[in-house]
Design a protein around this motif. Structure first.
Motif, mmCIF file in Angstrom:
data_model
loop_
_atom_site.group_PDB
_atom_site.id
_atom_site.type_symbol
_atom_site.label_atom_id
_atom_site.label_comp_id
_atom_site.label_asym_id
_atom_site.label_seq_id
_atom_site.Cartn_x
_atom_site.Cartn_y
_atom_site.Cartn_z
ATOM 1 N N TYR A 1 0.669 -0.990 0.027
ATOM 2 C CA TYR A 1 0.367 0.449 -0.514
ATOM 3 C C TYR A 1 0.728 0.765 -0.035
ATOM 4 O O TYR A 1 0.784 2.089 -0.915
ATOM 5 C CB TYR A 1 -1.058 -0.344 1.661
ATOM 6 N N LEU A 2 1.880 1.274 1.094
ATOM 7 C CA LEU A 2 2.111 2.308 1.484
ATOM 8 C C LEU A 2 3.421 2.950 0.705
ATOM 9 O O LEU A 2 3.119 3.993 -0.370
ATOM 10 C CB LEU A 2 3.388 2.307 2.192
ATOM 11 N N LEU A 3 4.323 2.387 -0.383
ATOM 12 C CA LEU A 3 5.139 2.007 -1.722
ATOM 13 C C LEU A 3 4.318 2.651 -2.862
ATOM 14 O O LEU A 3 4.911 3.407 -3.689
ATOM 15 C CB LEU A 3 6.352 0.905 -1.955
ATOM 16 N N THR A 4 3.342 1.791 -3.474
ATOM 17 C CA THR A 4 2.327 2.165 -4.337
ATOM 18 C C THR A 4 1.698 3.970 -4.593
ATOM 19 O O THR A 4 1.529 4.382 -5.465
ATOM 20 C CB THR A 4 1.448 1.474 -4.730
ATOM 21 N N TYR A 5 1.181 3.957 -2.949
ATOM 22 C CA TYR A 5 0.017 4.804 -2.543
ATOM 23 C C TYR A 5 1.895 6.157 -3.074
ATOM 24 O O TYR A 5 1.596 7.555 -4.097
ATOM 25 C CB TYR A 5 -0.044 5.099 -1.236
#
Length: 325
Positions: A202-206
């Protein structure tokens, strides 16, 4: 996505158009001569810094300014392909790079949202000084920063841990123990199972998608540089959605642009490097950690959060009168 006009603007400037100062209409010959002399001096002093920051933009734009649809397709396809590899191939760890306790994971990814803010906020803040409505632009930046931070926090810091704890099971032999993850794994012989949605996915894509959105400000800088320094390539007002400047604003912007543009180029470069690092760590996460379902849910939630904010909330919110005057 960028319009065809914006793409044309960016491509034209990055091909190395020589900057020229536009001359005012209806001037006397003496005024025109003085204006021309001033323009020559400006051109000499500005050539070096213009070429430097334009080159940096040229190098970085291929990564940050690609169409978002292409980036989403890349994320979904690599997620599927690398998850298949993870399932069938026992990949060895390079602890200094792929391990849970590696510097990349403990220092960068664990504080990933903080690093992302530390990179894109200076970039957007500096850009405020080249906008005609500084107060409105600052309000919009504050709102975007607050809402994007809220979506990171509510998913990664609240909901994902709650789901993990709710679905957790600690097994010791044939017995199920009501223990937390830390308590369960503190003793050998116990196994801990839970549905742990990938916060890294979630974090890296976001973060990368948000940096791609915020980096589009560079299109405004490219347009502004042409308006200020390139008479031959100036765009007619009726063909542009960008702001119109009076003579006083133009003079002020010509003074500030050489001072601001190197900072813009530097922060734009920093965003490119950080986006590369996040994409690399996303590959590591996909290859080594979590189940396929956990990674898919984390990635899809990131895509939906980004699309909701930048395709729905912000366009509607910034169309309100308070953000336009």
């Amino acid at each position: 996505m960028k319009s065809a006009q914006e793409v044309h603007i960016t491509e034209s400037v990055l091909r190395g158009i020589t900057p020229r100062r536009p001359l005012r209409q209806n001037m006397t010959p003496l005024q025109a001569s003085e204006e021309s002399d001033d323009a020559k001096e400006e051109e000499k002093s500005s050539q070096s810094w213009l070429s430097v920051w334009e080159n940096i933009i040229c190098w970085c734009r291929f990564y940050l300014l690609i169409p978002s649809n292409a980036k989403i397709a890349y994320y979904l396809s690599t997620l599927l392909a690398l998850s298949i590899v993870q399932h069938y191939v026992d990949l060895p760890h390079l602890e200094s790079i792929t391990g849970k306790h590696s510097v990349l994971n403990q220092v960068f990814v664990k504080k990933g949202w903080g690093f992302t803010l530390a990179v894109f906020l200076p970039y957007r803040f500096v850009s405020l000084f080249l906008h005609p409505k500084l107060r409105v632009s600052l309000m919009q930046l504050i709102v975007r920063s607050a809402l994007t931070t809220f979506f990171f926090f509510i998913w990664c810091q609240v909901l994902f841990p709650v789901i993990d704890n709710f679905s957790a099971t600690c097994i010791a032999g044939n017995e199920t123990l009501p223990l937390t993850k830390a308590q369960c794994l503190s003793t050998e012989g116990r196994q801990y199972f839970s549905f742990d949605i990938s916060g890294h996915s979630y974090l890296l894509t976001y973060c990368v998608l948000i940096m791609m959105e915020e980096s589009k400000e560079i299109i405004y800088f490219v347009w502004l540089k042409r308006q200020l320094f390139d008479e031959a390539a100036r765009i007619r007002k009726e063909d542009s959605s960008w702001p119109d400047f009076d003579e006083k604003q133009v003079k002020s912007l010509r003074r500030r642009f050489p001072k601001v543009s190197p900072v813009v180029a530097f922060t734009f470069f920093n965003m490119s490097i950080l986006a590369l690092l996040w994409d690399f760590m996303l590959l590591v996460t996909t290859l080594y950690y979590h189940t396929f379902a956990e990674k898919v849910i984390g990635t899809v939630l990131a895509l939906l959060s980004w699309a909701f904010l930048y395709r729905r909330v912000f366009p509607w919110l910034f169309s309100l009168k308070i953000f336009r005057s």
